[in-house]
Design a protein around this motif. Structure first.
Motif, PDB file in Angstrom:
ATOM      1  N   SER A 190       9.542  30.859  33.623  1.00  0.00           N
ATOM      2  CA  SER A 190       9.016  31.656  34.492  1.00  0.00           C
ATOM      3  C   SER A 190       9.154  30.517  35.759  1.00  0.00           C
ATOM      4  N   GLU A 191       9.868  29.362  35.356  1.00  0.00           N
ATOM      5  CA  GLU A 191      10.216  28.193  35.870  1.00  0.00           C
ATOM      6  C   GLU A 191       9.065  28.254  37.358  1.00  0.00           C
ATOM      7  N   SER A 192       7.889  27.936  37.152  1.00  0.00           N
ATOM      8  CA  SER A 192       6.595  28.122  37.857  1.00  0.00           C
ATOM      9  C   SER A 192       6.505  26.501  37.495  1.00  0.00           C
ATOM     10  N   LEU A 193       7.170  25.700  36.925  1.00  0.00           N
ATOM     11  CA  LEU A 193       7.230  24.114  36.702  1.00  0.00           C
ATOM     12  C   LEU A 193       8.759  23.433  36.874  1.00  0.00           C
ATOM     13  N   GLN A 194       8.463  22.917  37.824  1.00  0.00           N
ATOM     14  CA  GLN A 194      10.405  22.379  37.951  1.00  0.00           C
ATOM     15  C   GLN A 194      10.026  20.638  38.238  1.00  0.00           C
ATOM     16  N   TYR A 195      10.957  20.310  37.757  1.00  0.00           N
ATOM     17  CA  TYR A 195      11.379  18.866  37.735  1.00  0.00           C
ATOM     18  C   TYR A 195      12.684  18.169  39.042  1.00  0.00           C
ATOM     19  N   ARG A 196      11.930  16.994  39.411  1.00  0.00           N
ATOM     20  CA  ARG A 196      13.781  16.082  39.076  1.00  0.00           C
ATOM     21  C   ARG A 196      13.696  14.365  39.098  1.00  0.00           C
ATOM     22  N   VAL A 197      14.527  14.268  38.516  1.00  0.00           N
ATOM     23  CA  VAL A 197      14.462  12.754  38.313  1.00  0.00           C
ATOM     24  C   VAL A 197      15.585  12.318  38.961  1.00  0.00           C
ATOM     25  N   ALA A 198      15.659  11.181  39.474  1.00  0.00           N
ATOM     26  CA  ALA A 198      16.700   9.906  39.489  1.00  0.00           C
ATOM     27  C   ALA A 198      16.593   8.649  40.062  1.00  0.00           C
ATOM     28  N   VAL A 199      17.639   8.165  39.690  1.00  0.00           N
ATOM     29  CA  VAL A 199      17.583   6.494  39.678  1.00  0.00           C
ATOM     30  C   VAL A 199      18.703   5.474  39.550  1.00  0.00           C
ATOM     31  N   GLN A 200      18.591   4.865  40.832  1.00  0.00           N
ATOM     32  CA  GLN A 200      19.683   3.936  40.358  1.00  0.00           C
ATOM     33  C   GLN A 200      20.003   2.759  40.310  1.00  0.00           C
ATOM     34  N   GLN A 201      20.767   1.725  39.608  1.00  0.00           N
ATOM     35  CA  GLN A 201      20.529   0.321  39.564  1.00  0.00           C
ATOM     36  C   GLN A 201      21.925  -0.148  40.633  1.00  0.00           C
ATOM     37  N   HIS A 202      21.752  -0.876  41.779  1.00  0.00           N
ATOM     38  CA  HIS A 202      22.664  -1.566  42.763  1.00  0.00           C
ATOM     39  C   HIS A 202      22.916  -3.030  42.598  1.00  0.00           C
ATOM     40  N   ASN A 203      23.691  -3.550  41.974  1.00  0.00           N
ATOM     41  CA  ASN A 203      24.030  -5.254  42.229  1.00  0.00           C
ATOM     42  C   ASN A 203      25.076  -5.734  43.306  1.00  0.00           C
ATOM     43  N   GLN A 204      25.122  -6.256  43.748  1.00  0.00           N
ATOM     44  CA  GLN A 204      26.294  -6.926  44.278  1.00  0.00           C
ATOM     45  C   GLN A 204      26.438  -8.825  45.097  1.00  0.00           C
ATOM     46  N   ASP A 205      26.283  -9.423  45.744  1.00  0.00           N
ATOM     47  CA  ASP A 205      26.855 -11.205  45.409  1.00  0.00           C
ATOM     48  C   ASP A 205      25.780 -10.893  46.694  1.00  0.00           C
ATOM     49  N   GLY A 206      25.741 -10.352  47.515  1.00  0.00           N
ATOM     50  CA  GLY A 206      25.570 -10.929  48.960  1.00  0.00           C
ATOM     51  C   GLY A 206      26.481 -11.029  50.195  1.00  0.00           C
ATOM     52  N   PHE A 207      27.356 -12.098  49.742  1.00  0.00           N
ATOM     53  CA  PHE A 207      28.216 -11.790  50.842  1.00  0.00           C
ATOM     54  C   PHE A 207      28.406 -13.475  51.229  1.00  0.00           C
TER      55      PHE A 207
END
Length: 721
Positions: A190-207
């Motif tokens: 019925s599309e009455s229950l909807q979801y969204r998930v998002a994940v990010q991993q960010h890496n760098q040395d920091g200049f």
């Protein structure tokens, strides 16, 4: 309000205000952006206020990854670079520069998906974010004490009934590696229950290159962000909408940015610092509109954050100091000899913060408008409790220097209301009022204890007029407020500053907006004047007996006044080319303020510019999108010089930086090559002026923290719809 005006806004940072109707196809294109932080989540056109919105398309056009990269494109917005990611913001020259000790008391609100993270703004990844909203000027009616100067609101993307999946990866200089993904869709037929998930991993040395430890990652960025959203639409009449948002962030960043010779990027520390934050938070928003005359909204949020800020305070190492000769003094203060220096200092503050808030809003429907069906009404109640424990430890030459454990609790209770009246003929009036009471309790191991209570009020009065098919104006008067507080651990000569009073800010603003031609060119300007009463000023003194130590405190200046404007425009030449930009001008000066320096001498700052309040901020961008899928963007931003602090006259230098991106957009994928700060401009984001070199007799000098240098990378995105 009876009249619905379409939005005049930019696809980049945009000022948007009331306008009479354009053609239907223009309305459809423009009216997609709303201010989600507003009570009614109204179109930007219905807000007579200076608001900038940066949307997901602009993030993609400019290859932005973190809110830090958005900041420079917003007029009259600045930040103080005393942390690994922006945490302390200034809107129109108003805002904190640091918070080394004491109770949290922000001038600029920072909210992510209805979760209050004011003073903790680091966790601001832009992956899967719908838009960033910057509300300038006091937001006394809507947000109260934490929005004296304005508000930054980050809105992530909502769940969708249609299935969506996506991946994104980035690689680049500075050992950059980033991987992210999202998924959205319905959980039932019925599309009455909807979801969204998002994940990010960010890496760098920091200049930074630590030449003593032979490491390049002592200023690293190790940042994990995860969001999950669930939307439930029970029933068949759409009377209910229940939104649950969960946020998790784990930022394990280094902090190694200061150098004795101000070279900026080659450090010598033996004990590099840390600037980390772990946040687990959530919000629950329940809306019911089944009553004929009333809509009810309940908004609950919780946040639990552990954050740590630590640094190597001597900015070097034992071998470096042993190679320097330090003076030896007799009892009368005369130099009688020299010897190898011994200087080793570390500073470390760990904090735990928990916030719980509850808001109830009751608003009118079309059937319950008052004053001859001309006025929508809204009233509500708000409560928040904030608990924060701080554990501060510093060490000088192997011995404890400052050791302090503190507990702080604040309870805010508020009642608010708003009326929006349509007089017809394009004329409308908005009035709002908020009463707030804050009770705080503080105690620490130095036997300081405070329990201040402040009763405060704020609000706004705004009149809008759309007087032609393409032009309109508004005027807005607003009163904002910020709670008073206290200073702990003060020496006897500063005992008069044990407490400080609440601050009040009055803002008067006029806006002009226009749409030219077929709606391709949109221009907006806001002109403002601000008057701050009992201004809270962050001051510091270097301890003459312990030069490595600073006494930090907040005091009330008599007043300060500010004036300026924000101008933003966007011009779509055709379907392929777009030019956009912004210009901010600000004159923010003390009316009357005198403080005592480290020697106890008065220093008069009357008439001087406020700290972190550059006179000019500007940005300009050019977009190209070909019919064959190729795209390119060139953008730049800059700002004039500004004072780094209210406790000294050290200043930054004016600067401008340029960024670019070129790539190809396929049916469901895109690839791009991007570069930031292409000219490798060296620009300061934070500065101190004090003595930190014993071999020079602790003579004060300027030390600067620099922004990121030139950085080039490659991005790949895949989106399945």
């Amino acid at each position: 309000m009876n009249i619905r005006f379409p939005i005049v806004c930019f696809s980049s940072a945009a000022l948007c205000f009331s306008m009479p109707a354009l053609h239907a196809e223009e309305l459809d294109a423009i009216e997609r952006i709303t201010v989600t932080s507003d009570y009614r989540q109204a179109p930007l056109s219905q807000l007579p206020s200076s608001v900038s919105v940066v949307d997901a398309q602009r993030f993609a056009d400019e290859a932005q990854q973190h809110f830090q990269q958005t900041l420079d494109g917003i007029a009259n917005l600045n930040w103080a670079g005393g942390s690994s990611r922006p945490r302390y913001f200034q809107i129109r020259g108003v805002g904190e520069q640091e918070e080394y000790q004491g109770a949290p008391n922000s001038s600029v609100g920072f909210i992510v998906d209805d979760i209050d993270l004011s003073g903790l703004g680091m966790t601001a990844s832009l992956f899967d974010v719908q838009q960033v909203e910057v509300l300038r000027g006091p937001q006394g009616t809507r947000f109260g004490a934490n929005a004296l100067a304005g508000l930054i609101y980050i809105k992530s993307k909502d769940p969708t009934a249609e299935r969506e999946y996506g991946l994104q990866t980035r690689v680049g200089q500075d050992n950059l590696g980033s991987i992210a993904g999202y998924a959205s869709g319905a959980l039932n037929t019925s599309e009455s229950l909807q979801y969204r998930v998002a994940v990010q991993q960010h890496n760098q040395d920091g200049f930074r290159n630590n030449r003593y430890l032979n490491k390049k990652d002592t200023n690293k960025r190790d940042e994990l962000t995860a969001r999950a959203k669930l939307r439930w639409l029970p029933g068949s009449e759409d009377n209910w909408q229940i939104d649950l948002t969960l946020l998790g962030a784990n930022f394990n960043n280094g902090y190694d940015v200061w150098t004795l010779d101000n070279n900026g990027f080659d450090t010598l520390t033996d004990k590099p610092g840390e600037d980390s934050q772990q946040t687990a938070a959530g919000s629950l928003k329940v809306r019911y509109s089944g009553f004929n005359a009333l809509e009810i909204v309940s908004l609950t949020s919780l946040a639990d954050s552990d954050h740590r800020h630590a640094y190597d305070g001597d900015w070097a190492n034992p071998d470096y100091w042993a190679s320097r000769q330090c003076p030896v003094y007799d009892a009368a203060g005369n130099v009688i000899a020299t010897e190898p220096c011994q200087y080793d200092y570390i500073w470390d503050k760990q904090a735990k913060r928990k916030t719980v808030s509850q808001e109830f809003r009751f608003s009118s429907t079309e059937a319950s408008k008052i004053f001859v069906d001309s006025t929508h009404w809204l009233f509500g109640l708000y409560g928040m409790q904030l608990d924060e424990n701080n554990d501060l430890y510093s060490e000088y030459n192997g011995f404890p220097d400052q050791v302090l454990y503190s507990e702080y609790k604040a309870t805010n209770l508020a009642a608010f209301g708003q009326l929006d009246t349509d007089f017809g003929g394009g004329l409308s009036l908005s009035t709002g009022l908020r009463f707030e009471r804050r009770k705080a309790e503080y105690q620490d191991t130095n036997n300081d204890a405070f329990d201040p209570t402040n009763n405060m009020w704020g609000g706004h009065l705004a009149l809008s007029l759309a007087f032609s098919e393409a032009h309109g104006v508004y005027g807005r008067a607003a009163r904002g407020y910020k709670a008073g507080g206290f200073n702990m651990g003060l020496p006897p000569n500063l005992s008069q500053f044990k407490t400080f009073d609440p601050e009040t800010l009055y803002n008067l603003e006029f806006g002009f907006k226009s749409v030219w031609g077929e709606g391709n060119l949109r221009t907006n300007i806001a002109i403002f004047g601000m008057d701050r009463r009992n201004q809270q000023v962050q001051a510091s003194q270097q301890d003459p007996d312990n030069p490595q130590r600073f006494v930090l405190y907040t005091a009330n200046a008599a007043s300060s006044k500010s004036e300026g404007f924000e101008f933003e425009f966007s011009n779509d030449f055709n379907t392929n080319w777009q030019l956009y930009g912004s210009l901010g001008w600000l004159k923010a000066k003390y009316g009357s303020y005198t403080y005592l320096d480290s020697s106890g001498n008065p220093v008069d700052l009357t008439g001087r510019d406020l700290a972190h309040a550059p006179r000019q901020t500007y940005s300009l961008g050019l977009n190209y999108k070909s019919d064959m899928g190729w795209f390119a963007n060139l953008n730049g931003s800059g700002k004039s010089a500004f004072f780094y602090s209210d406790s000294h006259n050290s200043r930054s230098k004016r600067y401008a930086i340029a960024n670019a991106q070129v790539g190809y957009q396929g049916d469901f994928w895109s690839v791009s090559l991007w570069g930031r700060n292409l000219g490798n401009t060296r620009y300061g984001t934070r500065g101190f002026y004090f003595g930190n070199e014993p071999d020079l007799g602790w003579v004060p000098k300027q030390y600067i923290r620099y922004g990121d240098p030139r950085h080039v990378g490659l991005s790949l995105s895949i989106d399945w719809l």
